[in-house]
Scaffold this motif. Structure first.
Motif, short mmCIF file in Angstrom:
data_model
loop_
_atom_site.label_atom_id
_atom_site.label_comp_id
_atom_site.label_asym_id
_atom_site.label_seq_id
_atom_site.Cartn_x
_atom_site.Cartn_y
_atom_site.Cartn_z
N LEU A 1 0.77 -1.14 0.02
CA LEU A 1 0.01 0.07 0.01
C LEU A 1 0.82 1.19 0.04
CD1 LEU A 1 -2.68 1.21 0.03
CD2 LEU A 1 -2.85 1.01 2.55
N SER A 2 1.80 1.16 0.97
CA SER A 2 2.78 2.54 0.96
C SER A 2 3.41 2.94 -0.40
CB SER A 2 4.07 2.10 1.77
OG SER A 2 3.86 2.13 3.02
N ALA A 3 3.85 1.76 -1.32
CA ALA A 3 4.36 2.27 -2.46
C ALA A 3 3.33 2.69 -3.62
CB ALA A 3 4.75 0.96 -3.11
N ALA A 4 2.00 2.03 -3.29
CA ALA A 4 0.87 2.47 -4.31
C ALA A 4 0.72 3.82 -3.97
CB ALA A 4 -0.38 1.66 -4.08
N ILE A 5 0.67 4.25 -2.91
CA ILE A 5 0.43 5.69 -2.30
C ILE A 5 1.38 6.55 -3.18
CG2 ILE A 5 0.46 7.39 -0.53
CD1 ILE A 5 -0.81 5.12 1.21
N GLU A 6 2.52 6.19 -3.07
CA GLU A 6 3.61 6.98 -3.72
C GLU A 6 3.16 7.23 -5.17
OE1 GLU A 6 8.08 6.48 -3.23
OE2 GLU A 6 7.31 6.09 -1.27
N PRO B 1 -5.61 18.08 -7.26
CA PRO B 1 -5.32 19.35 -6.68
C PRO B 1 -6.08 19.41 -5.00
CG PRO B 1 -6.71 19.59 -8.49
CD PRO B 1 -5.99 18.29 -8.54
N MET B 2 -6.88 18.60 -4.91
CA MET B 2 -7.66 18.54 -3.80
C MET B 2 -7.05 17.71 -2.36
SD MET B 2 -11.87 18.33 -4.86
CE MET B 2 -11.76 17.31 -6.13
N ILE B 3 -5.92 16.92 -3.03
CA ILE B 3 -5.17 16.16 -2.04
C ILE B 3 -3.85 16.91 -1.34
CG2 ILE B 3 -3.99 13.88 -1.52
CD1 ILE B 3 -5.56 12.88 -4.02
N TYR B 4 -3.98 17.45 -0.13
CA TYR B 4 -2.89 18.15 0.29
C TYR B 4 -2.01 17.26 0.98
CZ TYR B 4 -5.89 22.08 0.19
OH TYR B 4 -6.79 23.23 -0.36
N ASP B 5 -2.36 15.92 1.49
CA ASP B 5 -1.43 14.86 2.13
C ASP B 5 -2.26 13.53 2.14
OD1 ASP B 5 0.82 14.22 3.54
OD2 ASP B 5 -0.46 14.34 5.59
N LEU B 6 -1.30 12.71 1.94
CA LEU B 6 -1.87 11.18 2.11
C LEU B 6 -0.56 10.24 2.76
CD1 LEU B 6 -4.13 9.25 1.33
CD2 LEU B 6 -3.30 9.12 -0.89
N SER B 7 -1.04 9.90 3.68
CA SER B 7 0.46 8.95 4.35
C SER B 7 -0.22 7.77 5.05
CB SER B 7 1.21 9.95 5.14
OG SER B 7 0.66 10.44 6.19
N GLY C 1 1.46 3.28 10.72
CA GLY C 1 0.87 2.16 11.62
C GLY C 1 -0.37 1.46 10.83
N GLY C 2 -1.43 1.45 11.36
CA GLY C 2 -2.31 0.84 10.56
C GLY C 2 -3.30 2.24 10.04
N VAL C 3 -2.84 3.32 9.97
CA VAL C 3 -3.86 4.33 9.86
C VAL C 3 -3.46 5.23 8.68
CG1 VAL C 3 -4.59 6.55 10.95
CG2 VAL C 3 -4.27 4.43 12.38
N LEU C 4 -4.37 5.35 7.81
CA LEU C 4 -4.04 6.18 6.53
C LEU C 4 -4.68 7.49 6.76
CD1 LEU C 4 -3.28 5.84 3.74
CD2 LEU C 4 -5.66 5.55 3.02
N ARG C 5 -3.77 8.56 6.83
CA ARG C 5 -4.01 10.06 7.17
C ARG C 5 -4.01 10.69 5.81
NH1 ARG C 5 -1.70 14.23 9.56
NH2 ARG C 5 -2.60 14.96 11.51
N MET C 6 -5.17 11.45 5.84
CA MET C 6 -5.56 12.10 4.64
C MET C 6 -5.89 13.57 4.81
SD MET C 6 -8.22 9.53 3.21
CE MET C 6 -8.97 8.55 4.44
N THR C 7 -5.43 14.40 4.07
CA THR C 7 -5.81 15.99 4.27
C THR C 7 -6.28 16.28 2.95
OG1 THR C 7 -3.95 16.42 5.80
CG2 THR C 7 -5.03 18.34 4.89
#
Ligand code: SF4
Lengths: 633, 220
Positions: free
Chosen positions: B125-130, B155-161, B164-170
């Motif tokens: 998943l990490s690689a996929a996010i990148e 343009p609406m994604i400020y952050d995505l990381s 742990g088991g948590v996907l954080r999205m701004t």
């Protein structure tokens, strides 16, 4: 529930409809650590959250039990059909909303009986709660299943499933019942011994301590105790002083919308009118009022603890409350600042309300509902509904002048002695209401135009009413009458609503049923019946099949006029109103003779010998004293 | 004056819709005895506005509302009174008194932070996010009141990381552009071809813009 069950339940909540029904945690919900009390009482309402949470009796007993330091009361409602099915698939037990314990973990499981057609829900809830449905199958340590409420006045259809019934007002007997069960459990008494102690309490009926036998024609032959501790006749409990009785000062405030989402002040219990079809009017005798001081005190506490924006007054006939104008005025004065509105279910639009409507907008302008019940004066005399056409027209005219424009009229069809003329009378009345609107000068009436809705329910004869011996109209007769009424109500601005006759027929069977009706209820539930009062789940053919399974017919229970000599299944209950009085009233009904309102002189209904009715000695109202027509529903 | 209030909608209340939450808050305010302001008209109600409605099914850790008051008072006194009137799953965390002319939180809102707690994290998943974020454009179809609409999520994604088991999205959350976390997850998992695990999504913060940077809305 353990952690994994909890997690599974949380997942389930993502799938089902209206999950907010099942979450609990409302403001004023009482949560006590499980081990901090001896007795755990699961208060079960055999219908869904929205309906149960609107019910006053539940709020009173919830508050009363939780007021005891040695007990906790938690709420349990009938889950929706989707939730019930999923819980079964996941083998998750039905649980109390407060602590999520399985129903089977409570010492006492209590059902409130408000409506006969919710009885299959009781079986469903016991089963979902992992409790044996039949009382005889329960093990020593299983919960004791009790029931109370108005329908408990004929407990017989539920006797196979319920260990003990409480008859009459619940406030006092509830404490005694909890004490007996708590002590019995502490002493290690057997269920049977606890039941025997319960049977000694006034107002408690333990069905397993009685035997019944039947005649060849299916009627009841004998009914008698099989144990010396059980009384031959079970006397209903009466709370004599309503002002001194416990009343909730805080009630759970739901997160999600429920049917009646407001605080309720019960101003009075009982009714002196004596309408002959009305079971509540007979069961809740005598009339008892709460004092103004107590009501104002309760109003304040409830308002502060709930933050509700609306308050309603409740009783069978609020218009008869002695100080109604003063009470309404006082409530409106007190809550003007706080923007709390006052709504009157039995709205009386006389001078005071009219005036306050003009002054403020604090009285809720809900729809206007009137209940003339029958279409002609003759039939209204038969049912002792002391309302005239003049009363009705005056009331609606007043309301139209105050800006109301839609009126609901409630009628019953199938009342004893009803003829075609009485049905036509319903049409005439509806027409006159429309005319009353157009009789007003244009500038005085609302611009919306008048809308009259006439509803006709099917008469269901009930125990402890003068009509308890009467035959109900057959479904075919009802359909015929409905067709006629549709014709008679083809009037401009009038809508006609009618009720499901099949459900009313079953209601008649269950409400006047004997112990064998319990087998029918069980068979119906086994055939998948539940949530019967919900149109989408009602399975009439399965109910008919259930009767067949048990070798019984609905005709026997619903359509048969019972002779006075017949032993009635509920006759061993002493509701205060005597069988002689009911018989006398039934004869008067046949002759279309009315009986005066008790406040104009005691009619000797039977309760006069109990020393609980204030109106026996009260100087009777004079002919000149105005009592408003008991018109408002 | 008015109070800018930070409160929590605990997970238990996630099934409660916006209107129900609003009603619960109004009743709590009535219980509190605070000097409230009422609307005019036939059914007067307490004046109160939320920065952004929370969807059904989603808890909120730092939600924001604005409560106009008819009398001056300190934030501490306000908090104390309101706290005593709130049910257990709806605690208020902070309050700040501002002038009546202070812009409404809703008007200052530009984004929100969400955390998706996943039951299982698919491998890769990490690689996929990148890779997902490396796209110039992320076309998606958005449901709006007026039907389905094509849009570009990038343009609406400020952050995505992922930590742990948590996907954080701004993600953007304002009148001009809104990206719902559900839509983002749909798009991410469709792009990556990975199985989408069950997840509880919580809105953890509401953000506004100050000097070109995103800052907590309540601080504005
Ligand atoms: S005892 Fe007399 S006054 Fe009291 S309810 Fe019965 S009839 Fe009415």
């Amino acid at each position: 529930m353990n952690d994994t069950e909890n997690a599974r339940l949380e997942r389930l909540l993502e799938e089902v409809q209206k999950p907010a029904r099942y979450i609990g945690g409302e403001m004023n919900a009482t949560v006590k650590p499980w081990d901090s009390v001896k007795t755990h009482f699961a208060f079960c309402f055999p219908d869904t959250y929205e309906i149960g949470m609107s019910h006053l009796g539940m709020k009173i007993l919830y508050y009363l039990i939780n007021g005891r330091p040695d007990a906790v009361c938690e709420r349990v409602f009938m889950p929706g059909a989707d939730m019930a099915d999923r819980m079964r698939e996941e083998s998750l037990p039905l649980f109390g909303l407060e602590s999520r314990h399985a129903l089977s973990e409570y010492e006492i499981v209590g059902f409130t009986l408000q409506y006969e057609m919710s009885y299959t829900n009781i079986l469903e809830m016991l089963d979902l709660g992992h409790i044996a449905v039949f009382a005889k199958d329960r093990a020593e340590a299983d919960p004791i299943v009790v029931a109370g409420g108005p329908c408990a006045f004929n407990p017989e259809p539920l006797t196979p499933f319920v260990d003990a019934f409480m008859i009459g007002d619940g406030e006092d007997v509830m404490h005694e019942l909890i004490d007996v069960i708590r002590d019995g459990r502490a002493e290690g008494l057997s269920r049977k011994e606890i039941f025997r102690s319960l049977a000694r309490l006034e107002g408690v009926y333990v069905p397993s301590l009685y035997d019944v036998s039947y005649n060849g024609d299916g009627t009841l032959k004998s009914f008698a105790p099989n144990d010396p501790v059980a009384p031959a006749s079970v006397k209903k409990r009466v709370v004599k002083d309503l002002s001194a009785a416990v009343y909730p000062e805080a009630i759970p405030v739901p997160y999600t919308e429920i049917v009646h989402d407001r605080m309720v002040l019960e101003i009075m219990r009982g009714c002196t009118r004596g309408c002959r079809f009305c079971q509540a009017g007979m069961l809740y005798r005598p009339v008892r009022e709460r004092s103004m001081e107590r009501l104002m005190e309760l109003a304040d506490k409830l308002q502060q603890s709930t933050g509700y924006e609306e308050m309603s007054l409740s009783s069978l006939s609020s218009g008869d409350f002695t100080c109604l104008p003063q009470l309404i005025q006082a409530l409106m004065d007190r809550y003007r600042e706080k923007r709390v509105s006052v709504s009157l279910p039995s709205m009386r639009i006389d001078s005071i309300v009219k005036q306050s409507l003009e002054e403020t907008q604090q009285v809720k302008r809900s729809g206007l509902t009137l209940a003339p019940e029958a279409g002609t004066q003759r039939l209204r005399d038969v049912i002792n509904k002391g309302v005239t056409e003049e009363d009705l027209i005056r009331s609606v005219t007043d309301a139209f002048e105050c800006g109301w424009s839609s009126v609901k009229l409630y009628f019953m069809m199938g009342l004893p002695t009803e003829t075609d003329e009485d049905l036509q009378g319903i049409g005439h009345l509806a027409k006159k209401v429309v005319d009353a609107y157009y009789a007003l000068p244009k500038e005085q009436r609302s611009k919306n135009g008048v809308k009259v809705t006439a509803s006709a329910s099917v008469f269901v004869p009930k125990p402890f009413t003068p009509f308890q011996w009467a035959a109900q109209d057959t479904i075919d007769q009802v359909h015929e009458k409905q067709a006629k009424l549709r014709q008679y109500l083809k009037i401009k601005c009038v809508n006609f609503n009618w009720h499901e006759s099949q459900l009313s027929m079953l209601e008649a069977c269950v409400s006047r049923g004997d112990r064998r009706m319990g087998d029918v209820i069980y068979a119906a539930w086994k055939r998948g019946c539940r949530l019967d009062s919900w149109n989408e789940y009602f399975k009439f053919d399965q109910w008919l099949g259930a009767f067949e399974d048990c070798g019984l017919t609905p005709d026997f229970y619903a359509y048969r006029e019972r002779p006075y000599e017949e032993l009635l299944p509920w006759q061993f209950i002493d509701a205060g109103v005597s069988q002689e009085y009911l018989r006398k009233e039934n004869e008067k009904a046949k002759a279309a003779q009315t009986t005066r309102d008790c406040r104009r002189g005691c009619n000797g209904c039977g309760l006069h010998t109990w020393g609980v009715c204030d109106w026996v000695k009260h100087p009777p109202l004079k002919d000149t004293d105005k009592t408003s027509a008991p018109l408002f529903d | 004056m008015k109070m800018i209030v930070v409160f929590e909608k605990a997970p238990r209340l996630r099934h409660i819709g916006h209107l129900d939450l609003m009603r619960a808050m109004q009743r709590a305010l009535r219980r509190s005895g605070l000097p409230l302001c009422y609307s005019q008209g036939f059914n007067p109600h307490i004046l109160l506005s939320f920065a952004a409605p929370l969807s059904v099914g989603m808890p909120g850790r730092r939600e924001i509302m604005e409560v106009p008051l008819s009398e001056e008072m300190t934030a501490e006194a306000f908090l104390q009174k309101l706290s005593s009137a709130l049910p257990p799953d709806l605690p208020c965390l902070e309050a700040r008194g501002v002038d009546d002319r202070h812009p409404a939180p809703m008007a200052l809102l530009s984004a929100a932070v969400y955390e998706a707690k996943m039951e299982a994290i698919p491998e890769g998943l990490s690689a996929a996010i990148e890779e997902f974020l490396a796209q110039k454009e992320i076309p998606a179809v958005r449901k709006t009141k007026s039907g389905l609409k094509d849009c570009d999520l990038r343009p609406m994604i400020y952050d995505l990381s992922l930590t742990g088991g948590v996907l954080r999205m701004t993600l953007a959350l304002c009148e001009k552009a809104t990206c719902k976390p559900d839509l983002l997850l749909d798009s991410l998992f469709a792009f990556s071809g990975l199985p989408r695990p069950r997840a509880l999504i919580t809105r953890t913060a509401l953000l506004g813009e100050k000097d070109g940077a995103l800052v907590p809305l309540e601080a504005l």
